[in-house]
Design a protein around this motif. Structure first.
Motif, mmCIF file in Angstrom:
data_model
loop_
_atom_site.group_PDB
_atom_site.id
_atom_site.type_symbol
_atom_site.label_atom_id
_atom_site.label_comp_id
_atom_site.label_asym_id
_atom_site.label_seq_id
_atom_site.Cartn_x
_atom_site.Cartn_y
_atom_site.Cartn_z
ATOM 1 N N LYS A 1 6.962 4.885 3.444
ATOM 2 C CA LYS A 1 7.460 3.670 2.801
ATOM 3 C C LYS A 1 6.444 2.548 3.012
ATOM 4 O O LYS A 1 5.982 2.322 4.129
ATOM 5 C CB LYS A 1 8.815 3.285 3.386
ATOM 6 N N GLY A 2 6.085 1.872 1.926
ATOM 7 C CA GLY A 2 5.149 0.760 1.987
ATOM 8 C C GLY A 2 3.698 1.134 1.793
ATOM 9 O O GLY A 2 2.850 0.252 1.652
ATOM 10 N N ASP A 3 3.369 2.431 1.809
ATOM 11 C CA ASP A 3 1.978 2.853 1.600
ATOM 12 C C ASP A 3 1.509 2.495 0.202
ATOM 13 O O ASP A 3 2.259 2.620 -0.777
ATOM 14 C CB ASP A 3 1.826 4.369 1.764
ATOM 15 N N LEU A 4 0.246 2.064 0.105
ATOM 16 C CA LEU A 4 -0.372 1.855 -1.199
ATOM 17 C C LEU A 4 -0.684 3.226 -1.787
ATOM 18 O O LEU A 4 -1.434 4.008 -1.201
ATOM 19 C CB LEU A 4 -1.659 1.035 -1.067
ATOM 20 N N VAL A 5 -0.078 3.530 -2.922
ATOM 21 C CA VAL A 5 -0.277 4.823 -3.576
ATOM 22 C C VAL A 5 -1.508 4.769 -4.480
ATOM 23 O O VAL A 5 -2.326 5.670 -4.498
ATOM 24 C CB VAL A 5 0.975 5.233 -4.385
ATOM 25 N N ALA A 6 -1.650 3.680 -5.237
ATOM 26 C CA ALA A 6 -2.782 3.566 -6.156
ATOM 27 C C ALA A 6 -2.919 2.127 -6.629
ATOM 28 O O ALA A 6 -1.964 1.353 -6.617
ATOM 29 C CB ALA A 6 -2.587 4.478 -7.360
ATOM 30 N N THR A 7 -4.120 1.784 -7.053
ATOM 31 C CA THR A 7 -4.384 0.525 -7.739
ATOM 32 C C THR A 7 -4.804 0.895 -9.152
ATOM 33 O O THR A 7 -5.727 1.684 -9.337
ATOM 34 C CB THR A 7 -5.492 -0.277 -7.039
ATOM 35 N N LEU A 8 -4.097 0.357 -10.123
ATOM 36 C CA LEU A 8 -4.354 0.683 -11.526
ATOM 37 C C LEU A 8 -4.946 -0.518 -12.246
ATOM 38 O O LEU A 8 -4.561 -1.661 -11.973
ATOM 39 C CB LEU A 8 -3.048 1.078 -12.224
ATOM 40 N N PHE B 1 -2.696 -3.546 -11.216
ATOM 41 C CA PHE B 1 -1.375 -3.283 -10.653
ATOM 42 C C PHE B 1 -1.549 -2.457 -9.394
ATOM 43 O O PHE B 1 -2.342 -1.513 -9.367
ATOM 44 C CB PHE B 1 -0.494 -2.494 -11.635
ATOM 45 N N LYS B 2 -0.790 -2.794 -8.361
ATOM 46 C CA LYS B 2 -0.769 -1.981 -7.145
ATOM 47 C C LYS B 2 0.579 -1.287 -7.090
ATOM 48 O O LYS B 2 1.616 -1.910 -7.292
ATOM 49 C CB LYS B 2 -0.983 -2.850 -5.909
ATOM 50 N N VAL B 3 0.543 0.012 -6.826
ATOM 51 C CA VAL B 3 1.755 0.818 -6.746
ATOM 52 C C VAL B 3 1.968 1.211 -5.287
ATOM 53 O O VAL B 3 1.089 1.817 -4.667
ATOM 54 C CB VAL B 3 1.642 2.082 -7.632
ATOM 55 N N TYR B 4 3.154 0.849 -4.753
ATOM 56 C CA TYR B 4 3.501 1.143 -3.365
ATOM 57 C C TYR B 4 4.680 2.106 -3.325
ATOM 58 O O TYR B 4 5.528 2.107 -4.218
ATOM 59 C CB TYR B 4 3.894 -0.143 -2.621
ATOM 60 N N ALA B 5 4.764 2.900 -2.272
ATOM 61 C CA ALA B 5 5.903 3.801 -2.082
ATOM 62 C C ALA B 5 7.109 2.956 -1.657
ATOM 63 O O ALA B 5 7.045 2.221 -0.676
ATOM 64 C CB ALA B 5 5.583 4.846 -1.018
ATOM 65 N N ALA B 6 8.201 3.064 -2.406
ATOM 66 C CA ALA B 6 9.414 2.312 -2.097
ATOM 67 C C ALA B 6 10.187 2.954 -0.945
ATOM 68 O O ALA B 6 11.035 2.314 -0.330
ATOM 69 C CB ALA B 6 10.305 2.219 -3.333
ATOM 70 N N GLU B 7 9.880 4.209 -0.659
ATOM 71 C CA GLU B 7 10.543 4.943 0.421
ATOM 72 C C GLU B 7 9.597 6.054 0.853
ATOM 73 O O GLU B 7 8.569 6.288 0.222
ATOM 74 C CB GLU B 7 11.872 5.531 -0.061
#
Length: 184
Positions: A167-174, A140-146
């Motif tokens: 907004k749109g930055d990749l926060v983490a890959t799980l 799973f890739k988690v992106y900042a929604a804002e």
């Protein structure tokens, strides 16, 4: 940071420090709070002895630091003198971790559980049996929604709010583990 609440425990007397202010009326203080600059100056000087500083409530956007700080007030303790009041000031740094949330994702799906029918069963009597179970290895890739800023409105040297993610930055890959879960 303002509005951090502390108690001070007198280790020698095995009791919490109580102090009073008398202007404009008498007030008993059992907790002490940081001001807008994050400073805490007690209404009265502490007497010679050993003390423990305990955070009771963290400022907004932070979690309470339960690692207490012990200090000694004696002739060997380093201090500054306040230029306006000539009071002795002992400087102690105390920091808190920012409050953050936790995200748990879980991947479930059908997994092979068994087989019905035997070697001699006709082909329409044979079938695989599935059950719902946890799936390992799902990504799973988690992106900042804002844009995500510090909750306490901290500012950088240029006066802009401190930003964790745009907004749109990749926060983490799980990647899910054997239990089908991944935690951020």
């Amino acid at each position: 940071m303002p509005n951090a609440e502390f108690k001070i425990f007198n280790i020698d007397k095995n009791e919490y420090v109580t102090q009073y202010t008398t202007y404009p009326s008498k007030v008993k203080h059992t907790s002490f709070f940081t001001d807008e600059d994050g400073d805490l100056i007690l209404p009265e000087a502490l007497k010679i002895g050993n003390y423990r500083i305990e955070e009771v409530k963290a400022p907004f956007g932070y979690v309470v630091n339960d690692n207490y700080i012990n200090i000694s007030v004696d002739t060997d303790t380093a201090f500054e003198t306040d230029g306006d009041t000539n009071d002795a000031i002992i400087t102690v740094e105390y920091s808190d971790a920012p409050a953050v949330g936790e995200l748990t994702v879980e991947k479930k799906g059908e997994v092979l559980d068994g087989f019905k029918g035997g070697l001699l069963a006709s082909s329409y009597e044979k079938e695989f049996v599935y059950k719902e179970g946890s799936l390992a290895g799902a990504k799973f890739k988690v992106y900042a929604a804002e844009d995500i800023y510090t909750a306490d409105n901290q500012k950088d040297a240029d006066g802009n709010r401190t930003k964790y993610y745009s907004k749109g930055d990749l926060v983490a890959t799980l990647t899910t583990g054997k239990d089908g879960k991944a935690v951020l």
